[in-house]
Design a protein around this motif. Sequence first.
Motif, mmCIF file in Angstrom:
data_model
loop_
_atom_site.group_PDB
_atom_site.id
_atom_site.type_symbol
_atom_site.label_atom_id
_atom_site.label_comp_id
_atom_site.label_asym_id
_atom_site.label_seq_id
_atom_site.Cartn_x
_atom_site.Cartn_y
_atom_site.Cartn_z
ATOM 1 N N PRO A 183 0.836 -1.206 0.000
ATOM 2 C CA PRO A 183 0.000 0.000 0.000
ATOM 3 C C PRO A 183 0.867 1.250 0.000
ATOM 4 O O PRO A 183 2.039 1.216 0.393
ATOM 5 C CB PRO A 183 -0.789 -0.130 1.304
ATOM 6 N N SER A 184 0.300 2.336 -0.440
ATOM 7 C CA SER A 184 1.038 3.594 -0.480
ATOM 8 C C SER A 184 1.003 4.279 0.890
ATOM 9 O O SER A 184 -0.033 4.319 1.568
ATOM 10 C CB SER A 184 0.433 4.534 -1.527
ATOM 11 N N LEU A 185 2.139 4.822 1.297
ATOM 12 C CA LEU A 185 2.220 5.534 2.572
ATOM 13 C C LEU A 185 1.308 6.752 2.610
ATOM 14 O O LEU A 185 1.017 7.295 3.687
ATOM 15 C CB LEU A 185 3.664 5.957 2.842
ATOM 16 N N ASN A 186 0.835 7.189 1.442
ATOM 17 C CA ASN A 186 -0.085 8.327 1.395
ATOM 18 C C ASN A 186 -1.395 8.028 2.124
ATOM 19 O O ASN A 186 -2.150 8.945 2.461
ATOM 20 C CB ASN A 186 -0.407 8.702 -0.058
ATOM 21 N N TYR A 187 -1.696 6.739 2.320
ATOM 22 C CA TYR A 187 -2.995 6.357 2.873
ATOM 23 C C TYR A 187 -2.871 5.592 4.196
ATOM 24 O O TYR A 187 -3.765 4.843 4.559
ATOM 25 C CB TYR A 187 -3.743 5.477 1.860
ATOM 26 N N ASP A 188 -1.784 5.795 4.907
ATOM 27 C CA ASP A 188 -1.571 4.998 6.116
ATOM 28 C C ASP A 188 -2.554 5.326 7.237
ATOM 29 O O ASP A 188 -2.638 4.591 8.232
ATOM 30 C CB ASP A 188 -0.137 5.141 6.618
#
Length: 598
Positions: A321-326
Amino acid sequence: MSISELQLNYSSVCEAGIKAANEDAIAVNLPDDSHLLTYKGACFTLADGVSTAEAGRQASERAVSRFCHEYSQTPDSWSVAHSATQLLATINNELYELSHQFVHNQKGYLTTFTALIIKSQTAHFFHIGDSRLYHWRDGVLLQLSLDHTTVLSEQRQFLGRALGMDARVELHQGSLSVRPGDKFLLCSDGISDFVSADELQRQLSAATDLGVTAQQLKQQALAQGSDDNISLILLEIMGLPEQSLDDLNQHLTRLPFPPALSPGMKLDGYRVLSELFASSRSHLYLVEDESTVTESTAVDGSAIDGSAIKGTARQLVLKCPSLNYDDDALYIDRFIREEWIGLRIESDYVVRVVRQCRPRTFLYYLLEYLPGQTLEQWFERQPKPLKPALAIKLVKQIAEGLKAFHRMGAIHQDLKPGNIIYQHDGSLKIVDFGSVYVAGLAEIASPLQHEAALGTAAYSDPHYLLGHNSGVQGDIYALATIAYELFSGGHLPYGEAVEECRTAADYDKLRYRSSHQFNPVIPTWFDRALQKGVSLDLSQRYQSINQLLTDLQQPNPEFLHEEVKQQHKTNPLLFWQLLSGFWFITLLLVVWLFLLRR
């Protein structure tokens, strides 16, 4: 983590009464396994074998035991209704066939049947015959089932429907939301014909011990002159699976997001070889599983010195997953669902998600590595239009992949050339599970409200993009759009304007563009099949993938008369020759027979 499970309490009675034999049967499946309880629910069944059929006892026992046992084995991606109706159709067919084996001695396998399935916060029921299902809430009793009986007079009535009676079963089914404190009563007519609805309501309202109440109902039926078998299941909803958004977020984020990875780094025994894809939403890495390293062997089977030749390891794709959505619970939930869905789809035309056998320290999942490129990338480099035989081969492979989704009660919803891998051997595989809709998951209560659409405007069904789930027909739209693009040389059925549409009024302005104008070889009958596949009117669109494939591979008679009216320079025969070669061979045969007769 305060996540509660479904909590039920029940009691049952199944006795012969004053009869010599008991032809009723009950069965209950209340899973201990939390996964089954969540994804399949608890199952309660009651059947009353038809005594005049002589094999009623065998029919009732077979129906309830098979249903309770096999319902939990149906795919957990299927909806309750799909699982139950498919299973009951099978059971009905078996009873019907058994009945017809004894046509000469009138031995019939007939039984009434009532099933109640509690899943998440919903009760689902399936019924045929004159057994009954009641729902009690706040002092009010309501009969949910319908009596499938035909009344001739006050003294004469007969059963109109039963399992095993006809080749096709006609069920009464429905569902309702439940609350803690709700009670349900399943009973045979040995109870319902002798205990009034008012008395049933009084008993359920006063019930504090279900076992005591069940025995009281039995005794009351006998006291009122019940001359039939006596069967009932009484259950109460004690607790429902509920969770707050904070609880769910804590559950979903129990594994941290992995950091950005680079070649040479290792994660849980997987060594990164290269980055395959990166976007604001996810990252894909080519990795090798170091636990699968094998030593090379000589031709005679003996091991070769590992210092001379390095061993090989299985290559996989690791999706992160992208860290933008943690901190985005909705995104995390969708990411976790991707793996869940992928593990349940089995097809040579769908990318395989790899089940992990060792603990994870980060949130990610693994897929098989598919050497190749996307269909979009491959198509850009091809001479256009494609040869019809090649184009139809590609469409058929995509269709087979979609069918695998549909068999599991799933809809892809974002099918496009960019989500299809074209491998070096010419085979295709559908990838990406990010927008997949699963009926079985949709029935499980969640505080999360998923956004209506993540599809791509050029290929996704407008109904889906506007918030309406068009089911299988939505995937048919995408498949027909891809077929149009492959055969027309890269064009779209509604042009680029479809990507600018935002409202239903915008879509109403769109007009289908004949594929013939981009590829004159395409005959009218083929273009009409494409047009029907992408129709914005669901009543005009194909209902199944097989219908679309049939009309793309052989002329539909309904479309042929339109072709006669067309005066284009196209040669439909040439197209069909290229597609299958059949008409060309037929033409030669006709000419040969004609010459023989001269």
